[in-house]
Design a protein around this motif. Sequence first.
Motif, PDB file in Angstrom:
ATOM      1  N   VAL B   5       0.989  -1.111   0.055  1.00 43.76           N
ATOM      2  CA  VAL B   5      -0.039  -0.014   0.047  1.00 43.76           C
ATOM      3  C   VAL B   5       0.795   1.241  -0.080  1.00 43.76           C
ATOM      4  O   VAL B   5       1.995   1.277   1.003  1.00 43.76           O
ATOM      5  N   ALA B   6       0.606   2.100  -0.953  1.00 41.22           N
ATOM      6  CA  ALA B   6       1.423   3.446  -1.132  1.00 41.22           C
ATOM      7  C   ALA B   6       1.203   4.142   0.136  1.00 41.22           C
ATOM      8  O   ALA B   6       0.070   4.413   0.642  1.00 41.22           O
ATOM      9  N   THR B   7       2.280   4.632   0.802  1.00 39.10           N
ATOM     10  CA  THR B   7       2.084   5.391   2.059  1.00 39.10           C
ATOM     11  C   THR B   7       1.778   6.881   1.779  1.00 39.10           C
ATOM     12  O   THR B   7       2.328   7.227   0.882  1.00 39.10           O
ATOM     13  N   PRO B   8       1.246   7.416   2.550  1.00 36.48           N
ATOM     14  CA  PRO B   8       0.588   8.903   2.586  1.00 36.48           C
ATOM     15  C   PRO B   8       1.897   9.860   2.454  1.00 36.48           C
ATOM     16  O   PRO B   8       2.905   9.337   2.789  1.00 36.48           O
ATOM     17  N   ALA B   9       1.622  10.907   1.995  1.00 32.25           N
ATOM     18  CA  ALA B   9       2.394  11.970   1.646  1.00 32.25           C
ATOM     19  C   ALA B   9       3.430  12.035   2.861  1.00 32.25           C
ATOM     20  O   ALA B   9       4.845  12.382   2.655  1.00 32.25           O
ATOM     21  N   SER B  10       2.847  12.348   3.748  1.00 27.70           N
ATOM     22  CA  SER B  10       3.767  12.891   4.939  1.00 27.70           C
ATOM     23  C   SER B  10       4.878  12.001   5.166  1.00 27.70           C
ATOM     24  O   SER B  10       5.744  12.288   5.910  1.00 27.70           O
ATOM     25  N   SER B  11       4.627  10.704   4.738  1.00 26.98           N
ATOM     26  CA  SER B  11       5.783   9.697   5.273  1.00 26.98           C
ATOM     27  C   SER B  11       6.839   9.499   4.209  1.00 26.98           C
ATOM     28  O   SER B  11       7.738   8.788   4.285  1.00 26.98           O
ATOM     29  N   ALA B  12       6.707  10.346   3.113  1.00 21.64           N
ATOM     30  CA  ALA B  12       7.848  10.608   2.238  1.00 21.64           C
ATOM     31  C   ALA B  12       9.192  10.860   2.894  1.00 21.64           C
ATOM     32  O   ALA B  12       9.110  11.553   3.872  1.00 21.64           O
ATOM     33  N   LYS B  26       4.778  22.190  -2.796  1.00 19.78           N
ATOM     34  CA  LYS B  26       4.112  21.646  -1.621  1.00 19.78           C
ATOM     35  C   LYS B  26       2.683  21.271  -1.904  1.00 19.78           C
ATOM     36  O   LYS B  26       1.857  21.743  -2.521  1.00 19.78           O
ATOM     37  N   ASP B  27       2.581  20.060  -1.538  1.00 26.53           N
ATOM     38  CA  ASP B  27       1.253  19.269  -1.787  1.00 26.53           C
ATOM     39  C   ASP B  27       0.868  19.253  -3.177  1.00 26.53           C
ATOM     40  O   ASP B  27      -0.318  19.578  -3.454  1.00 26.53           O
ATOM     41  N   VAL B  28       1.671  19.108  -4.075  1.00 29.71           N
ATOM     42  CA  VAL B  28       1.088  19.172  -5.678  1.00 29.71           C
ATOM     43  C   VAL B  28       0.353  18.077  -5.793  1.00 29.71           C
ATOM     44  O   VAL B  28       1.059  16.742  -5.655  1.00 29.71           O
ATOM     45  N   GLN B  36      -6.411  10.476 -10.506  1.00 29.07           N
ATOM     46  CA  GLN B  36      -5.304  11.456  -9.880  1.00 29.07           C
ATOM     47  C   GLN B  36      -3.863  10.666 -10.131  1.00 29.07           C
ATOM     48  O   GLN B  36      -3.647   9.658  -9.781  1.00 29.07           O
ATOM     49  N   ALA B  37      -3.090  11.588 -10.939  1.00 33.48           N
ATOM     50  CA  ALA B  37      -1.838  11.040 -11.298  1.00 33.48           C
ATOM     51  C   ALA B  37      -0.666  11.213 -10.352  1.00 33.48           C
ATOM     52  O   ALA B  37       0.246  10.760 -10.304  1.00 33.48           O
ATOM     53  N   LEU B  38      -0.854  12.159  -9.446  1.00 31.21           N
ATOM     54  CA  LEU B  38       0.216  12.579  -8.607  1.00 31.21           C
ATOM     55  C   LEU B  38      -0.319  13.136  -7.215  1.00 31.21           C
ATOM     56  O   LEU B  38      -1.355  13.668  -7.058  1.00 31.21           O
ATOM     57  N   PHE B  39       0.242  12.537  -6.115  1.00 35.64           N
ATOM     58  CA  PHE B  39      -0.243  12.568  -4.809  1.00 35.64           C
ATOM     59  C   PHE B  39       0.614  13.558  -3.839  1.00 35.64           C
ATOM     60  O   PHE B  39       1.582  12.916  -3.716  1.00 35.64           O
ATOM     61  N   ASP B  40       0.245  14.632  -3.732  1.00 37.86           N
ATOM     62  CA  ASP B  40       0.987  15.352  -2.729  1.00 37.86           C
ATOM     63  C   ASP B  40       2.481  15.440  -2.602  1.00 37.86           C
ATOM     64  O   ASP B  40       2.979  14.888  -1.698  1.00 37.86           O
ATOM     65  N   VAL B  41       2.882  15.880  -3.646  1.00 35.58           N
ATOM     66  CA  VAL B  41       4.209  15.816  -3.662  1.00 35.58           C
ATOM     67  C   VAL B  41       5.099  17.064  -3.116  1.00 35.58           C
ATOM     68  O   VAL B  41       4.536  18.329  -3.263  1.00 35.58           O
ATOM     69  N   ASN B  42       6.008  16.814  -1.920  1.00 37.73           N
ATOM     70  CA  ASN B  42       6.514  18.091  -1.390  1.00 37.73           C
ATOM     71  C   ASN B  42       8.114  17.831  -1.749  1.00 37.73           C
ATOM     72  O   ASN B  42       8.879  16.870  -1.513  1.00 37.73           O
ATOM     73  N   GLU B  83       1.001  24.040  -4.415  1.00 40.17           N
ATOM     74  CA  GLU B  83       1.868  25.098  -4.773  1.00 40.17           C
ATOM     75  C   GLU B  83       3.279  24.756  -5.224  1.00 40.17           C
ATOM     76  O   GLU B  83       3.904  23.986  -4.726  1.00 40.17           O
ATOM     77  N   ILE B  84       3.477  25.385  -6.409  1.00 38.40           N
ATOM     78  CA  ILE B  84       4.994  25.458  -6.990  1.00 38.40           C
ATOM     79  C   ILE B  84       5.363  26.745  -6.881  1.00 38.40           C
ATOM     80  O   ILE B  84       5.013  27.742  -7.451  1.00 38.40           O
ATOM     81  N   LYS B  85       6.676  27.012  -6.353  1.00 38.49           N
ATOM     82  CA  LYS B  85       7.298  28.371  -6.269  1.00 38.49           C
ATOM     83  C   LYS B  85       8.568  28.150  -7.066  1.00 38.49           C
ATOM     84  O   LYS B  85       9.347  27.325  -6.776  1.00 38.49           O
ATOM     85  N   ILE B  86       8.814  29.216  -7.731  1.00 34.73           N
ATOM     86  CA  ILE B  86      10.489  29.248  -8.343  1.00 34.73           C
ATOM     87  C   ILE B  86      10.886  30.674  -7.775  1.00 34.73           C
ATOM     88  O   ILE B  86      10.318  31.591  -8.019  1.00 34.73           O
ATOM     89  N   ASP B  87      11.954  30.692  -7.053  1.00 35.45           N
ATOM     90  CA  ASP B  87      12.545  31.634  -6.291  1.00 35.45           C
ATOM     91  C   ASP B  87      11.580  32.392  -5.445  1.00 35.45           C
ATOM     92  O   ASP B  87      11.403  33.626  -5.601  1.00 35.45           O
TER      93      ASP B  87
END
Lengths: 494, 270
Positions: B5-12, B26-28, B36-42, B83-87
């Motif tokens: 089972v895929a672990t939730p994002a917080s456990s990355a 943040k949480d992308v 859904q193709a992508l889960f909460d990427v930090n 949220e994705i930020k550059i600089d």
Amino acid sequence: MSTWLITVGLLAAAAAAYLLSLFKARATVKGEVSKLHSRLGYYGSYAAIWTILPALLITFIWTAAEPQVIRSLVEKDLPQSVQSQPDALKSLALGRIASVAEGLPKLSEDEFKVVEKARLGFAPMTDAQNILQEKGVVLGSTPEPYVISAGYDQVIYKQNSRWMITGIAALLAVLGFAYSYFSIRPRLKARNTVENVVLGTLIAASTVAILTTVGIVFSVLFETIHFFSEVPPAEFFFGTVWDPRFTSVGRELSGAEGQFGLIPLLWGTLFISFVALLVAVPIGLFAAIYMSEYAGPKLRGFAKPVLEILAGIPTIVYGLFALVTFGPFLRDTGDLIGLDIAASSVLTAGIVMGIMIIPFVSSLSDDIISSVPQALREGSYGLGATKSETIKKVVLPAALPGIVGAVMLAASRAIGETMIVVLAAGIAANLTLNPFEPVTTITVKIVSQLTGDLEFNSPQTLVAFALGLTLFAITLVLNIYALYIVRKYREQYD
Amino acid sequence: MDQQVATPASSAIIRSAVDDPKVTSKDVCVFYGEKQALFDVNLDVPRNAVTALIGPSGCGKSTYLRCINRMNDTIPIARVTGEIKIDGQDIYDPDLDVVELRARVGMVFQKPNPFPKSIFDNIAYGPRIHGLVRDKTDLDELVSESLERAGLWNEVKDRLHEPGTGLSGGQQQRLCIARAIATKPDVILMDEPCSALDPIATAKVEELMLELRQNYTIMIVTHSMAQAQRVADKTAFFHIGYMVEYGDTKQIFEDPQDKRTQDYIFGRFG
């Protein structure tokens, strides 16, 4: 029996052969169908083919040859006086005999006796003529006795011929069935035979299509050569005056030959096509860009077929629209702004024709633009280009060769178009640069030269074939070049 | 193992913190329609370094990469949250012009995709669109500079006006890199840039990445773990839509923590 009845009989025989062979094939392996070389059905088809195909072929050949053979047999027995007549009169006599032969089998016994008496001279010939007329046989004059007796002969020949072919077909069917039925063994390669027959049928179908094209070209070619034996090719191809002197009487009276200059017609054709492309290319191309790049799948799914309906409107309807609505509208609008526009003019025909060929441009361009790889678009977006910059600078240049091909296919459509110009372009062969004046085209002149009341062998009529061949050559070259471009373009991204 | 089972994002597992990141996520999440193709990427991507995204096919690494220049915008059914930020600048800010963003974030694709134009026009495409040059001299200079940086100048300087599609596959890919450089980006995204290339061309492109690293922040999606080890400073491992483990390349390859990372790196699945 008639060919039709023979065919039905053969079909029934084939169906029977199919079933019988099916049982036999099953019996040879005692029901273990997997031991057969081919699937069971192929053995049935194998026998059916052997039963029907040779018989049917010979029937068709026989039916095609029959009238010629009977005609020459009847002709051989005609009295010397008729034999020595010129061909035209002889063929007239044979035609009368054929009509009588049509009518004879329909007569009742009493009526037949009257006809027989008339033939032998015991009754007036007009009686025979009247009786035949009642049966739908119309003869221009009272038939001579030899016509009636030759009519008998023809009826007999015909009947004999039908009996013979029925017998031959039945014999061939039986032989074919016997051969196939007794050759059924488990190792018989029935599938291969059946598939070869299928292949042969397909080849025959495509051959018919190709041969027809060749036949059309040659028939036009021969008439064209005939025409050029009376009018020198240089006068035709480089003449600037179109004045065919419609009747040969007029020609004799004025003492001048007609002039068959192609140039004014070619000019009219190209001028109108040019105007049509001027209308169709921008509209079609912009529509294609919108359809392929901007429109959502729903709108595209709806709008594309609707646009293509334009291509399905019969051109005569476009012609009527041009003649009745658009031409007068242009003329009145011209009056308002002080322009002298004829109702039938280059502009009228060109614009309406342009509307007609919009779908040719838009549909093909749409396909071509859609086939530009998505990777190119993404490359451009990735560099920060907007959608319209991408289309202008990457997609269209990449699709350009294909779009040129599409435009050329549309152009060849425009050049060969007939009904719109017949109704809307006029019939005067003008060499003019003024789009408000009527001109005429090659297709219009083909129509008018062939629908006149002219003897067929005069250059006035034959010129239509020379025009047709010229038109064919032009559009053929355009099509080949367009297809070459489109194909080259396709390879680039495959 | 597939049943795991895929672990939730917080456990990355984040193995090493990044100071002063260039790109922060943040949480992308990414959705294609309902899916859904992508889960909460930090993920914090360091500046002037190469960051590799690895993982089995369909794990979401390309999807994530395409969020960073908003390439997913071109897919009508795609939706991005988080949220994705550059600089420090939010790139999904409605006020931000995606055209400007893409000029700053160059992209190199899996299959070399030079435009059917001359080599020169391929490079000049971006600068012309963005008005980066004032005159012809400037443009010539920019083109030659970009080609030099991409290590292609010596091979093509005598045939700048021949079509870019006539180059070999490796040269085409370096042309695409030069094309990306010409718009003066500070981030370059590479989506499996070597998968269509032979080993020699691959070596050249890798060499180029190591050179470009000094001036650009590079993110690369790759299927070749050897390549990630050769070029990347940081590596992130993705698995069916989750970012599983992220850290220094050496850590990830020599001492993976998560079971899934271990399985992938030691070749036990995929």
